[in-house]
Scaffold this motif. Sequence first.
Motif, PDB file in Angstrom:
ATOM      1  N   GLY A   1      -3.960   3.733   4.288  1.00 60.69           N
ATOM      2  CA  GLY A   1      -4.179   2.293   4.209  1.00 60.69           C
ATOM      3  C   GLY A   1      -2.993   1.518   4.747  1.00 60.69           C
ATOM      4  O   GLY A   1      -3.155   0.503   5.439  1.00 60.69           O
TER       5      GLY A   1
ATOM      6  N   LEU B   1       0.829  -1.209   0.000  1.00 60.67           N
ATOM      7  CA  LEU B   1       0.000   0.000   0.000  1.00 60.67           C
ATOM      8  C   LEU B   1       0.861   1.256   0.000  1.00 60.67           C
ATOM      9  O   LEU B   1       0.592   2.205  -0.750  1.00 60.67           O
ATOM     10  CB  LEU B   1      -0.934  -0.003   1.217  1.00 60.67           C
ATOM     11  N   GLU B   2       1.887   1.255   0.825  1.00 67.67           N
ATOM     12  CA  GLU B   2       2.746   2.435   0.942  1.00 67.67           C
ATOM     13  C   GLU B   2       3.587   2.654  -0.316  1.00 67.67           C
ATOM     14  O   GLU B   2       3.628   3.759  -0.856  1.00 67.67           O
ATOM     15  CB  GLU B   2       3.657   2.284   2.160  1.00 67.67           C
TER      16      GLU B   2
ATOM     17  N   ASN C   1       0.946   4.251  -2.942  1.00 67.66           N
ATOM     18  CA  ASN C   1       1.081   5.545  -2.259  1.00 67.66           C
ATOM     19  C   ASN C   1      -0.118   5.849  -1.365  1.00 67.66           C
ATOM     20  O   ASN C   1      -0.598   6.977  -1.307  1.00 67.66           O
ATOM     21  CB  ASN C   1       1.290   6.682  -3.265  1.00 67.66           C
ATOM     22  N   ASP C   2      -0.580   4.834  -0.659  1.00 64.60           N
ATOM     23  CA  ASP C   2      -1.729   4.960   0.235  1.00 64.60           C
ATOM     24  C   ASP C   2      -1.232   4.925   1.678  1.00 64.60           C
ATOM     25  O   ASP C   2      -1.192   3.870   2.320  1.00 64.60           O
ATOM     26  CB  ASP C   2      -2.713   3.820  -0.041  1.00 64.60           C
TER      27      ASP C   2
END
Length: 168
Positions: free
Chosen positions: A83, A74-75, A79-80
């Motif tokens: 989340g 996610l990261e 790019n969340d």
Amino acid sequence: ALDGMGRNDEALDSHLVALAYAPEGDAYHDLTRNLARSTHRAARYVETVRAMAARARDAGTSAGPLYLRLGAALEEDLNDAAGAAEAYAEAEAVLDGDGLLTALRALDRLYAQTGDAAGHARVLRRLIDAAPDGAVDSAWRLASIELAQADERRPVVARLVAGREAVA
């Protein structure tokens, strides 16, 4: 084999199905995640790992490593940050040892990035306890958050002085 024939979408589908049978396989995850990125279908990998982690959690088996993988995807791939922080928090709740430190360090980074002072302070407190080798750095960063929010600075400064004396 399918990816070698230019049938990457079919290959990804096959890898995602296979991953469900070997959720603990690091090599399978790495291969599948890389294929998902190369086909611009990272969201598909994320949703598969999210479902696997939820099933593992509900079954009472080790979901922590899956939540770490979910947070990383996610990261880094989507790019969340929000989340990713949720996934790392799930990992934090069930892991210990190196896995816990990985989750806490990721949360430290994400909360600093997003400006979540309360979450950041909570994680820094946990890092002080969980990672003695980085406790001084974590304590100073925690103090800077507390000083920025404090109406009265004396208790924060007193804690810093006490911590410095305990290390000396």
